[in-house]
Design a protein around this motif. Structure first.
Motif, PDB file in Angstrom:
ATOM      1  N   VAL A 137      -2.806  -1.357 -12.437  1.00 54.81           N
ATOM      2  CA  VAL A 137      -2.552  -1.588 -11.017  1.00 54.81           C
ATOM      3  C   VAL A 137      -1.730  -0.461 -10.377  1.00 54.81           C
ATOM      4  CG1 VAL A 137      -2.732  -4.104 -11.184  1.00 54.81           C
ATOM      5  CG2 VAL A 137      -0.505  -3.005 -11.454  1.00 54.81           C
ATOM      6  N   VAL A 138      -1.419   0.566 -11.152  1.00 55.82           N
ATOM      7  CA  VAL A 138      -0.553   1.628 -10.642  1.00 55.82           C
ATOM      8  C   VAL A 138      -1.161   2.300  -9.408  1.00 55.82           C
ATOM      9  CG1 VAL A 138      -1.369   3.451 -12.206  1.00 55.82           C
ATOM     10  CG2 VAL A 138       0.951   3.545 -11.297  1.00 55.82           C
ATOM     11  N   GLY A 139      -2.444   2.564  -9.430  1.00 58.28           N
ATOM     12  CA  GLY A 139      -3.095   3.185  -8.267  1.00 58.28           C
ATOM     13  C   GLY A 139      -3.087   2.267  -7.060  1.00 58.28           C
ATOM     14  N   ALA A 140      -3.370   0.999  -7.284  1.00 56.34           N
ATOM     15  CA  ALA A 140      -3.367   0.022  -6.189  1.00 56.34           C
ATOM     16  C   ALA A 140      -1.963  -0.129  -5.606  1.00 56.34           C
ATOM     17  CB  ALA A 140      -3.884  -1.325  -6.682  1.00 56.34           C
ATOM     18  N   ARG A 141      -0.952  -0.117  -6.470  1.00 57.33           N
ATOM     19  CA  ARG A 141       0.427  -0.231  -5.970  1.00 57.33           C
ATOM     20  C   ARG A 141       0.817   0.994  -5.154  1.00 57.33           C
ATOM     21  NH1 ARG A 141       3.381  -3.431 -10.814  1.00 57.33           N
ATOM     22  NH2 ARG A 141       2.676  -5.470 -10.131  1.00 57.33           N
ATOM     23  N   TRP A 142       0.366   2.167  -5.587  1.00 56.25           N
ATOM     24  CA  TRP A 142       0.661   3.381  -4.829  1.00 56.25           C
ATOM     25  C   TRP A 142       0.002   3.315  -3.452  1.00 56.25           C
ATOM     26  CZ3 TRP A 142       3.964   7.062  -4.336  1.00 56.25           C
ATOM     27  CH2 TRP A 142       3.655   8.169  -3.553  1.00 56.25           C
ATOM     28  N   ARG A 143      -1.272   2.944  -3.416  1.00 55.37           N
ATOM     29  CA  ARG A 143      -1.980   2.851  -2.134  1.00 55.37           C
ATOM     30  C   ARG A 143      -1.322   1.809  -1.224  1.00 55.37           C
ATOM     31  NH1 ARG A 143      -5.930   3.632  -5.855  1.00 55.37           N
ATOM     32  NH2 ARG A 143      -6.479   1.420  -6.011  1.00 55.37           N
ATOM     33  N   ALA A 144      -0.873   0.704  -1.794  1.00 55.91           N
ATOM     34  CA  ALA A 144      -0.197  -0.323  -1.002  1.00 55.91           C
ATOM     35  C   ALA A 144       1.121   0.208  -0.428  1.00 55.91           C
ATOM     36  CB  ALA A 144       0.056  -1.570  -1.855  1.00 55.91           C
ATOM     37  N   LEU A 145       1.847   0.981  -1.228  1.00 60.12           N
ATOM     38  CA  LEU A 145       3.098   1.564  -0.736  1.00 60.12           C
ATOM     39  C   LEU A 145       2.825   2.517   0.423  1.00 60.12           C
ATOM     40  CD1 LEU A 145       6.226   2.189  -1.043  1.00 60.12           C
ATOM     41  CD2 LEU A 145       5.434   4.213  -2.266  1.00 60.12           C
ATOM     42  N   VAL A 146       1.837   3.377   0.270  1.00 58.87           N
ATOM     43  CA  VAL A 146       1.514   4.346   1.330  1.00 58.87           C
ATOM     44  C   VAL A 146       1.099   3.609   2.603  1.00 58.87           C
ATOM     45  CG1 VAL A 146      -0.064   6.201   2.009  1.00 58.87           C
ATOM     46  CG2 VAL A 146       0.979   6.213  -0.274  1.00 58.87           C
ATOM     47  N   ALA A 147       0.272   2.566   2.461  1.00 56.18           N
ATOM     48  CA  ALA A 147      -0.143   1.784   3.628  1.00 56.18           C
ATOM     49  C   ALA A 147       1.067   1.119   4.291  1.00 56.18           C
ATOM     50  CB  ALA A 147      -1.178   0.734   3.219  1.00 56.18           C
ATOM     51  N   MET A 148       1.974   0.604   3.481  1.00 55.02           N
ATOM     52  CA  MET A 148       3.166  -0.035   4.011  1.00 55.02           C
ATOM     53  C   MET A 148       4.076   0.980   4.709  1.00 55.02           C
ATOM     54  SD  MET A 148       6.637  -0.572   2.961  1.00 55.02           S
ATOM     55  CE  MET A 148       6.502  -0.249   1.241  1.00 55.02           C
ATOM     56  N   LEU A 149       4.231   2.154   4.121  1.00 54.48           N
ATOM     57  CA  LEU A 149       5.027   3.206   4.774  1.00 54.48           C
ATOM     58  C   LEU A 149       4.432   3.566   6.130  1.00 54.48           C
ATOM     59  CD1 LEU A 149       5.752   5.588   1.768  1.00 54.48           C
ATOM     60  CD2 LEU A 149       7.471   4.353   3.111  1.00 54.48           C
ATOM     61  N   ASP A 150       3.112   3.728   6.163  1.00 53.77           N
ATOM     62  CA  ASP A 150       2.431   4.038   7.428  1.00 53.77           C
ATOM     63  C   ASP A 150       2.660   2.932   8.455  1.00 53.77           C
ATOM     64  OD1 ASP A 150       1.427   6.431   6.410  1.00 53.77           O
ATOM     65  OD2 ASP A 150      -0.536   5.581   5.912  1.00 53.77           O
ATOM     66  N   ALA A 151       2.525   1.676   8.034  1.00 52.75           N
ATOM     67  CA  ALA A 151       2.674   0.544   8.947  1.00 52.75           C
ATOM     68  C   ALA A 151       4.112   0.435   9.462  1.00 52.75           C
ATOM     69  CB  ALA A 151       2.265  -0.755   8.251  1.00 52.75           C
ATOM     70  N   GLU A 152       5.077   0.594   8.568  1.00 54.72           N
ATOM     71  CA  GLU A 152       6.485   0.496   8.976  1.00 54.72           C
ATOM     72  C   GLU A 152       6.863   1.644   9.910  1.00 54.72           C
ATOM     73  OE1 GLU A 152       8.817  -2.172   8.048  1.00 54.72           O
ATOM     74  OE2 GLU A 152       6.767  -2.926   7.822  1.00 54.72           O
ATOM     75  N   ALA A 153       6.345   2.833   9.646  1.00 56.21           N
ATOM     76  CA  ALA A 153       6.616   3.975  10.527  1.00 56.21           C
ATOM     77  C   ALA A 153       5.957   3.757  11.891  1.00 56.21           C
ATOM     78  CB  ALA A 153       6.124   5.270   9.885  1.00 56.21           C
ATOM     79  N   ALA A 154       4.698   3.317  11.896  1.00 52.33           N
ATOM     80  CA  ALA A 154       3.979   3.093  13.158  1.00 52.33           C
ATOM     81  C   ALA A 154       4.645   2.010  14.000  1.00 52.33           C
ATOM     82  CB  ALA A 154       2.527   2.721  12.876  1.00 52.33           C
ATOM     83  N   ALA A 155       5.237   1.017  13.352  1.00 54.67           N
ATOM     84  CA  ALA A 155       5.897  -0.075  14.073  1.00 54.67           C
ATOM     85  C   ALA A 155       7.307   0.310  14.535  1.00 54.67           C
ATOM     86  CB  ALA A 155       5.966  -1.317  13.184  1.00 54.67           C
ATOM     87  N   GLY A 156       7.764   1.509  14.154  1.00 54.14           N
ATOM     88  CA  GLY A 156       9.083   1.974  14.567  1.00 54.14           C
ATOM     89  C   GLY A 156      10.228   1.441  13.719  1.00 54.14           C
ATOM     90  N   ARG A 157       9.913   0.746  12.640  1.00 55.17           N
ATOM     91  CA  ARG A 157      10.953   0.195  11.772  1.00 55.17           C
ATOM     92  C   ARG A 157      11.419   1.192  10.708  1.00 55.17           C
ATOM     93  NH1 ARG A 157       7.381  -4.294  12.444  1.00 55.17           N
ATOM     94  NH2 ARG A 157       6.241  -3.650  10.576  1.00 55.17           N
ATOM     95  N   ALA A 158      10.689   2.274  10.560  1.00 63.50           N
ATOM     96  CA  ALA A 158      11.021   3.249   9.513  1.00 63.50           C
ATOM     97  C   ALA A 158      10.883   4.669  10.068  1.00 63.50           C
ATOM     98  CB  ALA A 158      10.104   3.049   8.303  1.00 63.50           C
ATOM     99  N   PRO A 159      11.915   5.140  10.772  1.00 66.80           N
ATOM    100  CA  PRO A 159      11.867   6.516  11.275  1.00 66.80           C
ATOM    101  C   PRO A 159      11.731   7.503  10.111  1.00 66.80           C
ATOM    102  CG  PRO A 159      13.716   5.301  12.244  1.00 66.80           C
ATOM    103  CD  PRO A 159      13.151   4.453  11.157  1.00 66.80           C
ATOM    104  N   THR A 160      10.886   8.466  10.289  1.00 71.70           N
ATOM    105  CA  THR A 160      10.600   9.442   9.234  1.00 71.70           C
ATOM    106  C   THR A 160      11.866  10.089   8.703  1.00 71.70           C
ATOM    107  OG1 THR A 160       8.406   9.843  10.148  1.00 71.70           O
ATOM    108  CG2 THR A 160       9.285  11.533   8.688  1.00 71.70           C
TER     109      THR A 160
END
Length: 190
Positions: A137-160
């Motif tokens: 599941v390592v690849g799936a977990r990595w992809r999920a993390l990247v998607a979550m980072l993108d979503a949190e950044a887009a929502a303004g909750r995670a400034p770069t």
């Protein structure tokens, strides 16, 4: 596939620190020496116990990386490790903790690759289960993390800037914990 802006920023801000850690950890030699292997796995346990505590305080459950602590404790037991099992009190904002998560989940990918190399070299894997704790599941977990980072950044909750500051801090902490005391890298950092 083009990396998202936050992933590009993370790679850019941590590339040198990642390369320095890879250079100075002396992983191959340490896993081949039983005494050094115990200390190395103990250091990884400290890293993960401390970051698990950080994630528990700074991130909602849905954003926390999977823990490798149970596997690390079993690894230490398999290695008859009887040393201390310290946990450091780390601090970070929620956005910075996402940068820490980037480093920790990325290390799962790295562990998977390192384990494959050890297997192909015929190295005994006793005490190294944590390297492939996310097997399958390592690849799936990595992809999920990247998607979550993108979503949190887009929502303004995670400034770069905050996420990258967290990742830089995570690499500095990993360097401090994982590099053997007395090595040239520790002396240069002092």
């Amino acid at each position: 596939m083009t990396a998202s802006p936050i992933l590009q920023a993370l790679r850019s801000s941590t590339g040198d620190a990642h390369a320095a850690l890879d250079r100075h950890i002396d992983f191959d030699a340490r896993v081949r020496d039983p005494r050094r292997r115990r200390r190395l796995v103990g250091a990884f346990r400290r890293l993960h116990a401390s970051t698990d505590r950080l994630f528990a305080r700074a991130l909602p459950t849905r954003l926390r990386p999977a823990s490798r602590l149970t596997v690390l404790d079993q690894d230490l037991s398999d290695l008859a490790f009887d040393g201390d099992r310290p946990v450091d009190d780390l601090g970070a904002t929620s956005a910075q903790a996402l940068g820490w998560a980037y480093v920790i989940v990325g290390s799962s990918l790295g562990g998977h690759v390192l384990r494959r190399g050890l297997v192909s070299d015929g190295v005994d894997l006793t005490g190294l289960g944590f390297l492939d704790a996310d097997s399958g599941v390592v690849g799936a977990r990595w992809r999920a993390l990247v998607a979550m980072l993108d979503a949190e950044a887009a929502a303004g909750r995670a400034p770069t800037t905050e996420v990258t500051a967290g990742a830089v801090a995570a690499f500095a902490y990993a360097h401090a914990v994982l590099i053997e005391p007395g090595s040239d890298a520790t002396a240069a950092a002092a």
